[in-house]
Design an enzyme around this catalytic site. Structure first.
Site, PDB file in Angstrom:
ATOM      1  N   CYS A 117      14.053  10.810   6.480  1.00 52.97           N
ATOM      2  CA  CYS A 117      13.988  10.389   7.882  1.00 52.97           C
ATOM      3  C   CYS A 117      15.334  10.517   8.572  1.00 52.97           C
ATOM      4  CB  CYS A 117      13.495   8.959   7.973  1.00 52.97           C
ATOM      5  SG  CYS A 117      14.517   7.829   7.019  1.00 52.97           S
ATOM      6  N   LYS A 142       0.881  -1.180   0.000  1.00 54.04           N
ATOM      7  CA  LYS A 142       0.000   0.000   0.000  1.00 54.04           C
ATOM      8  C   LYS A 142       0.915   1.225   0.000  1.00 54.04           C
ATOM      9  CE  LYS A 142      -1.873   2.997   2.080  1.00 54.04           C
ATOM     10  NZ  LYS A 142      -1.668   4.431   1.713  1.00 54.04           N
ATOM     11  N   GLU A 183       9.857   1.789  10.758  1.00 50.53           N
ATOM     12  CA  GLU A 183      10.882   2.816  10.513  1.00 50.53           C
ATOM     13  C   GLU A 183      10.167   4.147  10.553  1.00 50.53           C
ATOM     14  OE1 GLU A 183      13.071   1.842   6.991  1.00 50.53           O
ATOM     15  OE2 GLU A 183      13.913   0.068   7.930  1.00 50.53           O
ATOM     16  N   GLU A 230       9.744  16.783  14.751  1.00 49.22           N
ATOM     17  CA  GLU A 230      10.180  16.525  13.381  1.00 49.22           C
ATOM     18  C   GLU A 230       9.420  17.430  12.419  1.00 49.22           C
ATOM     19  OE1 GLU A 230       8.898  12.908  11.300  1.00 49.22           O
ATOM     20  OE2 GLU A 230      10.971  12.606  10.653  1.00 49.22           O
TER      21      GLU A 230
HETATM   22  P1  NAD Z   1       2.479   8.665   7.298  1.00 45.45           P
HETATM   23  O1  NAD Z   1       2.692   7.921   8.561  1.00 45.45           O
HETATM   24  O2  NAD Z   1       1.491   9.752   7.268  1.00 45.45           O
HETATM   25  O3  NAD Z   1       2.078   7.674   6.110  1.00 45.45           O
HETATM   26  C1  NAD Z   1       2.869   6.563   5.744  1.00 45.45           C
HETATM   27  C2  NAD Z   1       1.978   5.504   5.144  1.00 45.45           C
HETATM   28  O4  NAD Z   1       1.089   5.022   6.149  1.00 45.45           O
HETATM   29  C3  NAD Z   1       1.104   5.973   3.998  1.00 45.45           C
HETATM   30  O5  NAD Z   1       1.066   4.964   3.005  1.00 45.45           O
HETATM   31  C4  NAD Z   1      -0.249   6.145   4.657  1.00 45.45           C
HETATM   32  O6  NAD Z   1      -1.329   6.005   3.763  1.00 45.45           O
HETATM   33  C5  NAD Z   1      -0.232   5.007   5.655  1.00 45.45           C
HETATM   34  N1  NAD Z   1      -1.159   5.146   6.794  1.00 45.45           N
HETATM   35  C6  NAD Z   1      -1.591   6.302   7.377  1.00 45.45           C
HETATM   36  N2  NAD Z   1      -2.439   6.007   8.387  1.00 45.45           N
HETATM   37  C7  NAD Z   1      -2.529   4.651   8.464  1.00 45.45           C
HETATM   38  C8  NAD Z   1      -3.246   3.763   9.303  1.00 45.45           C
HETATM   39  N3  NAD Z   1      -4.032   4.183  10.292  1.00 45.45           N
HETATM   40  N4  NAD Z   1      -3.103   2.425   9.091  1.00 45.45           N
HETATM   41  C9  NAD Z   1      -2.283   1.972   8.111  1.00 45.45           C
HETATM   42  N5  NAD Z   1      -1.611   2.769   7.278  1.00 45.45           N
HETATM   43  C10 NAD Z   1      -1.708   4.112   7.450  1.00 45.45           C
HETATM   44  O7  NAD Z   1       3.930   9.190   6.884  1.00 45.45           O
HETATM   45  P2  NAD Z   1       4.302  10.150   5.657  1.00 45.45           P
HETATM   46  O8  NAD Z   1       3.849  11.532   5.996  1.00 45.45           O
HETATM   47  O9  NAD Z   1       3.843   9.506   4.392  1.00 45.45           O
HETATM   48  O10 NAD Z   1       5.888  10.052   5.679  1.00 45.45           O
HETATM   49  C11 NAD Z   1       6.720  10.885   6.427  1.00 45.45           C
HETATM   50  C12 NAD Z   1       7.185  10.192   7.708  1.00 45.45           C
HETATM   51  O11 NAD Z   1       7.873   8.979   7.374  1.00 45.45           O
HETATM   52  C13 NAD Z   1       8.174  11.007   8.512  1.00 45.45           C
HETATM   53  O12 NAD Z   1       7.853  10.934   9.878  1.00 45.45           O
HETATM   54  C14 NAD Z   1       9.499  10.311   8.257  1.00 45.45           C
HETATM   55  O13 NAD Z   1      10.478  10.490   9.240  1.00 45.45           O
HETATM   56  C15 NAD Z   1       9.079   8.892   8.126  1.00 45.45           C
HETATM   57  N6  NAD Z   1      10.086   8.099   7.400  1.00 45.45           N
HETATM   58  C16 NAD Z   1      10.868   7.241   8.124  1.00 45.45           C
HETATM   59  C17 NAD Z   1      11.863   6.501   7.497  1.00 45.45           C
HETATM   60  C18 NAD Z   1      12.763   5.582   8.285  1.00 45.45           C
HETATM   61  O14 NAD Z   1      13.430   4.750   7.687  1.00 45.45           O
HETATM   62  N7  NAD Z   1      12.823   5.689   9.613  1.00 45.45           N
HETATM   63  C19 NAD Z   1      12.046   6.622   6.110  1.00 45.45           C
HETATM   64  C20 NAD Z   1      11.241   7.524   5.409  1.00 45.45           C
HETATM   65  C21 NAD Z   1      10.248   8.247   6.075  1.00 45.45           C
END
Ligand code: NAD
Length: 502
Positions: free
Chosen positions: A299, A190, A265, A396
């Site tokens: 991230c 997804k 992550e 963040e």
């Molecule tokens: P997000 O958590 O808003 O969304 C990530 C994914 O989760 C999307 O596909 C979204 O549709 C899905 N999602 C949202 N709510 C959900 C739920 N209730 N159940 C299941 N899936 C759900 O994150 P974002 O805004 O897309 O990405 C940015 C974040 O990702 C930042 O916090 C960043 O630090 C983190 N990130 C971490 C790493 C790492 O390796 N640690 C790498 C890249 C990004």
């Protein structure tokens, strides 16, 4: 034709089919629209419509999970060498379409070409690395005990869900999907709703490479319905998630009923600590690269600069000069160093921190403004004279936003570095080896680079501590997540067995 107009023309050709047919799901090898209608994806460059995207429902996710379940036994039983060959074919397919992937990624996410052209190829490297590990993934240990021989082996856990964010979606998807497939798991992916294009390309490349139907399934849609349904589905045995910390905590709750194994992550507020004895020119390059590359939507970005008092004024002056020269522009322009932020929502979030930083009394030493009036471009932003308790030093922002703090000595630097909820990465600049060893031992982070920016080596563990994540990827750590370890104990003789009721 300029490089930019040539790239726009190529991009136009690649997008034509998405404009007419939209982006549909891929379930059990078939292209199927979601049953929840469509949503739009727009480019952050000019807010124009890219295409319609399938909005998946619980029923669509169920169909994808069932397809993954049906495909699992044969895929898990496939000889490791055959899986290896197939995954290498996928890497070939990624390399052959690297330009198309990079063009789509830039347009969909706003990330600059100079980084995305490499990100597509890193996706291929991820597949090659895990392809080569596939034949040995099941190997275990032989453990001797008195009168007993133990044999451990690993087995793919079953169908898994992969949920990815929008910042560098193609590379991150391959980082999860390649080891899952190499381990013998089937996958339902997804992707993030803000950046669906390249997940579709990856699914197509896998199908064209001959991946059996149902081994990789794609469901598009929103987190709260499609994402949630995936995390709650009983056929899905584990969830590999990359995204925000608060989403991770939601997923843990959602997956509790079906006892999901999770790998998270999550976010970061990573420190880069510059001591007075550091090579300041190199430290400067790394500090700038690690917050302003990839639009700061990274991230592992070092979003907190901790600089020693004695060099702070000089270092910050060098920083301001360079930050003001960073080229913000069209992501497909080869000269561009920073493109637009992904979406209006995210732009508003990043800009809100400019107001917060000023209200908290920190100094906005560079940026803090929108660029132009179309698309979500911002100037690279630097706040100085911040204090550790400020929100801009704790939360963040996930944009091109650097918060600089000063420290007196090692003890203060360490307290500041560890004084946040997160613990993903840390970067340390010093010429003193003993200090580097001492400091990194006490620094709360999953990954630390000394006198270096983030340079990934695929066999090393990737992941965070505290609110930055649970579990590790990379090398054999990936297989520990996607596989179950089984121990079989064999008696070597006739040892005494307690005779109850005899
Ligand atoms: P997000 O958590 O808003 O969304 C990530 C994914 O989760 C999307 O596909 C979204 O549709 C899905 N999602 C949202 N709510 C959900 C739920 N209730 N159940 C299941 N899936 C759900 O994150 P974002 O805004 O897309 O990405 C940015 C974040 O990702 C930042 O916090 C960043 O630090 C983190 N990130 C971490 C790493 C790492 O390796 N640690 C790498 C890249 C990004």
């Amino acid at each position: 034709m300029t490089d930019l107009s040539a790239r726009l023309a190529l991009l136009d050709g690649h997008l034509a089919r998405f404009r007419s047919g939209g982006i549909v799901n891929l379930i059990g090898g078939q292209d199927v629209p979601g049953s929840g209608g469509w949503f739009e994806t727009r480019s952050p460059v000019d807010e124009s419509l890219i295409c319609q995207v399938s909005r998946s429902t619980v029923a669509d996710v169920d169909a994808a999970a069932q397809a993954a379940r049906a495909a699992f036994p044969a895929w898990a039983a496939m000889d490791g060498a055959k899986r290896k060959a197939l995954l290498h074919r996928i890497a070939d397919g990624i390399e052959a379409r690297a330009e198309e992937i990079a063009l789509c990624e830039c347009w969909d996410t706003g990330q600059a070409w100079r980084f995305m052209s490499k990100a597509a190829l890193r996706g291929a490297e991820n597949f090659r690395y895990f392809a080569d590990q596939a034949p040995g993934a099941r190997d275990g240990q032989s453990l001797q005990a008195p009168g007993q021989l133990n044999i451990t082996s690993r087995h793919p856990i079953g169908p898994v869900g992969v949920i990815t964010p929008w910042n560098t979606p193609f590379m991150l998807s391959t980082w999860k999907i390649a080891p899952a497939l190499a381990a013998g798991c089937t996958v339902v992916h997804k992707p993030a709703e803000f950046s669906p294009l390249t997940a579709r390309l990856l699914a197509e490349i896998c199908r064209e490479a001959g991946l059996p139907d149902g081994v990789l399934n794609l469901v598009n849609g929103f987190g709260e319905d499609a994402g949630r349904a995936l995390t709650e589905h009983p056929a899905i045995k584990a969830i590999a998630f990359v995204g925000e910390s608060r989403t991770g905590s939601l997923i843990m709750k959602q997956g509790a009923e079906t006892l999901k194994r999770v790998h998270f992550e999550l976010g970061g507020k990573n420190p880069v600590i510059v001591f007075e004895d550091a090579d300041l020119e190199r430290a400067l390059d790394a500090v700038i690269f690690m917050i302003y590359s990839l639009n700061g939507e990274r991230c592992t970005s070092s979003s907190r600069l901790l600089v020693q008092d004695s060099i702070a004024a000089k270092f910050q002056a060098m920083l301001v000069e360079r930050v003001n020269r960073i080229k913000v522009g069209h992501p497909l322009d080869p000269a561009t160093e920073m493109g637009p932020l992904i979406h209006r929502e995210h732009f508003d979030k990043v800009m809100s921190y400019v107001g917060i930083g000023k209200a908290e009394g920190a100094t906005c030493a560079a940026g803090g403004e929108r660029v132009g009036d179309r698309g979500w471009f911002v100037r690279p932003t630097l706040f100085t004279e911040a204090r550790p308790e400020m929100r801009i030093a704790q939360e963040e922002v996930f944009g091109p936003f650097l918060t600089a703090l000063r420290f007196k000595d090692e003890a203060e630097a360490l307290a500041m570095a560890n004084g946040v909820d997160y613990g993903l990465t840390g970067y340390l600049w010093t010429a003193d080896l003993a200090r580097a060893l001492r400091f990194t031992e006490a620094l709360e982070a999953g990954m630390i680079w000394v006198n270096s920016e983030n340079v990934r080596h695929l066999p090393t563990p990737f992941g965070g501590v505290k609110a930055s994540g649970i579990g590790r990827d990379g090398g054999d750590w990936s297989f520990d997540f996607y596989m179950e370890t089984k121990n079989r104990a064999f008696a070597l003789g006739s040892h005494a067995i307690q005779r109850l009721g005899a």
